[in-house]
Motif scaffolding. Structure first.
Motif, PDB file in Angstrom:
ATOM      1  N   TYR A   1      47.081  49.199  46.764  1.00 45.59           N
ATOM      2  CA  TYR A   1      46.140  48.229  47.341  1.00 45.59           C
ATOM      3  C   TYR A   1      44.837  48.387  46.549  1.00 45.59           C
ATOM      4  CZ  TYR A   1      44.700  45.023  51.072  1.00 45.59           C
ATOM      5  OH  TYR A   1      44.294  43.917  51.779  1.00 45.59           O
TER       6      TYR A   1
ATOM      7  N   ARG B   1      41.670  46.665  44.274  1.00 45.00           N
ATOM      8  CA  ARG B   1      40.823  45.552  43.863  1.00 45.00           C
ATOM      9  C   ARG B   1      40.151  45.881  42.527  1.00 45.00           C
ATOM     10  NH1 ARG B   1      37.474  45.056  49.548  1.00 45.00           N
ATOM     11  NH2 ARG B   1      39.169  44.230  50.850  1.00 45.00           N
ATOM     12  N   ARG B   2      39.882  44.854  41.737  1.00 45.61           N
ATOM     13  CA  ARG B   2      39.134  45.077  40.497  1.00 45.61           C
ATOM     14  C   ARG B   2      37.649  45.244  40.793  1.00 45.61           C
ATOM     15  NH1 ARG B   2      39.407  41.473  34.924  1.00 45.61           N
ATOM     16  NH2 ARG B   2      37.914  42.752  33.733  1.00 45.61           N
ATOM     17  N   ARG B   3      37.115  44.333  41.580  1.00 46.26           N
ATOM     18  CA  ARG B   3      35.742  44.441  42.060  1.00 46.26           C
ATOM     19  C   ARG B   3      35.724  43.927  43.491  1.00 46.26           C
ATOM     20  NH1 ARG B   3      35.283  47.135  38.325  1.00 46.26           N
ATOM     21  NH2 ARG B   3      33.594  47.332  36.797  1.00 46.26           N
ATOM     22  N   GLY B   4      35.582  44.843  44.428  1.00 42.58           N
ATOM     23  CA  GLY B   4      35.634  44.418  45.826  1.00 42.58           C
ATOM     24  C   GLY B   4      34.972  45.401  46.765  1.00 42.58           C
TER      25      GLY B   4
ATOM     26  N   LEU C   1      41.181  50.221  52.975  1.00 41.93           N
ATOM     27  CA  LEU C   1      42.379  49.604  52.403  1.00 41.93           C
ATOM     28  C   LEU C   1      43.582  50.537  52.444  1.00 41.93           C
ATOM     29  CD1 LEU C   1      40.848  47.929  49.211  1.00 41.93           C
ATOM     30  CD2 LEU C   1      41.084  46.967  51.512  1.00 41.93           C
TER      31      LEU C   1
ATOM     32  N   TYR D   1      29.633  42.647  39.464  1.00 48.31           N
ATOM     33  CA  TYR D   1      30.644  41.991  40.289  1.00 48.31           C
ATOM     34  C   TYR D   1      30.384  40.495  40.289  1.00 48.31           C
ATOM     35  CZ  TYR D   1      26.853  41.905  43.725  1.00 48.31           C
ATOM     36  OH  TYR D   1      25.654  41.699  44.355  1.00 48.31           O
TER      37      TYR D   1
ATOM     38  N   SER E   1      37.646  54.733  45.423  1.00 50.36           N
ATOM     39  CA  SER E   1      39.057  54.710  45.051  1.00 50.36           C
ATOM     40  C   SER E   1      39.697  56.030  45.427  1.00 50.36           C
ATOM     41  CB  SER E   1      39.240  54.444  43.543  1.00 50.36           C
ATOM     42  OG  SER E   1      38.842  55.563  42.771  1.00 50.36           O
TER      43      SER E   1
ATOM     44  N   THR F   1      44.711  53.238  45.815  1.00 49.90           N
ATOM     45  CA  THR F   1      43.893  52.284  46.546  1.00 49.90           C
ATOM     46  C   THR F   1      42.484  52.310  45.993  1.00 49.90           C
ATOM     47  OG1 THR F   1      43.221  51.563  48.770  1.00 49.90           O
ATOM     48  CG2 THR F   1      43.202  53.934  48.350  1.00 49.90           C
TER      49      THR F   1
ATOM     50  N   TRP G   1      38.466  49.981  45.977  1.00 48.40           N
ATOM     51  CA  TRP G   1      37.567  48.847  46.107  1.00 48.40           C
ATOM     52  C   TRP G   1      37.186  48.314  44.732  1.00 48.40           C
ATOM     53  CZ3 TRP G   1      33.596  51.284  50.012  1.00 48.40           C
ATOM     54  CH2 TRP G   1      34.019  51.034  51.333  1.00 48.40           C
TER      55      TRP G   1
ATOM     56  N   ALA H   1      43.660  43.710  39.594  1.00 45.02           N
ATOM     57  CA  ALA H   1      43.999  43.962  40.990  1.00 45.02           C
ATOM     58  C   ALA H   1      45.504  44.153  41.131  1.00 45.02           C
ATOM     59  CB  ALA H   1      43.527  42.802  41.856  1.00 45.02           C
TER      60      ALA H   1
ATOM     61  N   HIS I   1      48.529  44.632  44.305  1.00 50.87           N
ATOM     62  CA  HIS I   1      48.935  44.745  45.707  1.00 50.87           C
ATOM     63  C   HIS I   1      50.455  44.901  45.799  1.00 50.87           C
ATOM     64  CE1 HIS I   1      45.273  42.159  45.458  1.00 50.87           C
ATOM     65  NE2 HIS I   1      44.835  43.120  46.252  1.00 50.87           N
TER      66      HIS I   1
END
Length: 387
Positions: free
Chosen positions: A153, A155-158, A180, A216, A234, A251, A253, A259, A261
């Protein structure tokens, strides 16, 4: 079912974005939404305007008017509202995670076990059509013995609003791992049949959120900058379960990678790969009948609203007085998360069992590295008991 729904007066505690998300689905399901509670006057005003219901500053007033509550507050406050509701005999749908730490999670689990009311923790991804198809194939034996889960789970930028409760360890209990990773860990254990979890080796990092130059394109919430950012963004972990089964977890952020999932469920007869957000599902197998060959089978699934289906299951359990039984699962997930944080600080594999009953001096020994110095590489999520 419909007639029962019309009698279950339901309120929401926590009137932010996720509270509105649940409210929309309650209305669509035909559940009488009768009120909401939030400590913020502006949040109460917006909710009352949008849904034309009574709003309250204190949860006691809301609880006097409802039969069930959906709790969507920041993690630290889950216990206060969930335990009081359960002790009053109110049904509770509690957003993940169970709590911000193991001790609070255990108190909620005890209240749920002692109550005659239903309590359900919001692991909505279980209700994804792709997940349900994989679960059905596992139960029918089509994958053979499932031995390993690759759970991602990422994200690249989140990073969610820096400066919000998400990035404050005292309120959230952690960062990307508890936000996450909680979904990924539950889903992996769910597909494994929730075996006993034995030990964990993990690393948590805080590499992007604390940076002045964090780049971001969009951010959930406002960006108040890196000051006070004290959580992980992370985590990587290996979770060993009974029966020589295992979970590898990634996992994040924020990462400098695409990204991801993807979940891969590896069995002795076949494997399944699915994308948690897109729903793409492929079954992989091999055969020695006729010439040896490999088979990759794409399975087309219908997208579904997992939160709506989660709510339907919650109210179905109320209507049929059928225990949901996922609170103990949520407690196991909380203990795994705690163990990952402890493992990262201790720089070694740690046992998951009885993690909440360790003494402060035991924990102090765990977070010392070989030189006798405290390991300060990551946020101090596991060292709260020492402060």
């Amino acid at each position: 079912m419909t007639s029962t729904l019309s009698t279950v007066r339901t309120g929401i505690v926590g009137l932010g974005n996720i509270g509105h998300h649940h409210a929309e689905r309650l209305v669509d399901l035909g559940v009488p939404l009768v009120g909401g509670m939030d400590v913020s006057a502006e949040a109460r005003r917006r909710f009352a305007t949008r849904y034309d219901v009574d709003v309250y500053e204190t949860h006691e007033d809301l609880f006097d008017a409802v039969d069930a509550v959906v709790v969507t507050t920041p993690n630290k406050f889950h216990e206060e509202y969930a335990v009081d509701a359960l002790e009053r005999g109110l049904h509770v749908l509690l957003e993940k995670p169970l709590a911000h730490n193991v001790e609070s999670a255990e108190r909620i689990a005890k209240a749920a076990a002692d109550s005659d009311a239903q309590c359900m923790v919001g692991f909505n991804n279980r209700f994804s059509n792709a997940v349900q198809i994989v679960k059905d194939r596992i139960e029918r034996g089509e994958l053979g013995r499932v031995t390993h889960l690759e759970a991602n789970y990422v994200r690249r930028r989140g990073v969610p609003g820096r400066g919000s409760w998400f990035t404050r360890r005292d309120i959230s209990g952690g960062g990307a791992l508890i936000d996450l990773g909680v979904h990924a860990i539950d889903l992996a254990l769910y597909l494994l049949g929730y075996p006993d979890v034995e030990d964990v080796s993990g690393v948590t990092r805080s590499e992007f959120g604390p940076r002045d130059d964090y780049a971001y394109l969009e951010m959930w919430g406002e960006d108040d900058g890196p000051e006070g950012f004290d959580v992980d963004d992370s985590a990587s972990a290996f979770v060993r379960c009974a029966g020589n089964r295992a979970i590898s977890l990634e996992t994040a952020w924020a990462t400098n990678r695409p990204a991801n999932h993807e979940f891969v469920v590896r069995g002795t007869d076949a494997a399944a790969r699915f994308d948690l957000l897109e729903g793409d599902l492929t079954i992989y197998s091999a055969s020695s009948t006729s010439p040896n060959h490999l088979e990759d089978t794409s399975v087309e699934t219908r997208g579904n609203d997992s939160h709506a289906d989660e709510q339907a299951a919650f109210f179905d359990a109320i209507a049929n007085d059928r225990p949901i039984g996922n609170v103990e699962h949520a407690l196991t997930v909380q203990r795994v998360i705690d163990a990952i944080y402890r493992s990262s600080d201790a720089r070694r594999t740690v046992a998951v069992a009885d993690s909440s009953r360790r003494r402060p001096d035991d924990l102090a020994a765990e977070v010392r590295d070989g030189s006798g110095e405290t390991n300060d590489r990551a946020p101090k999520a596991a060292r709260d008991d020492l402060e």
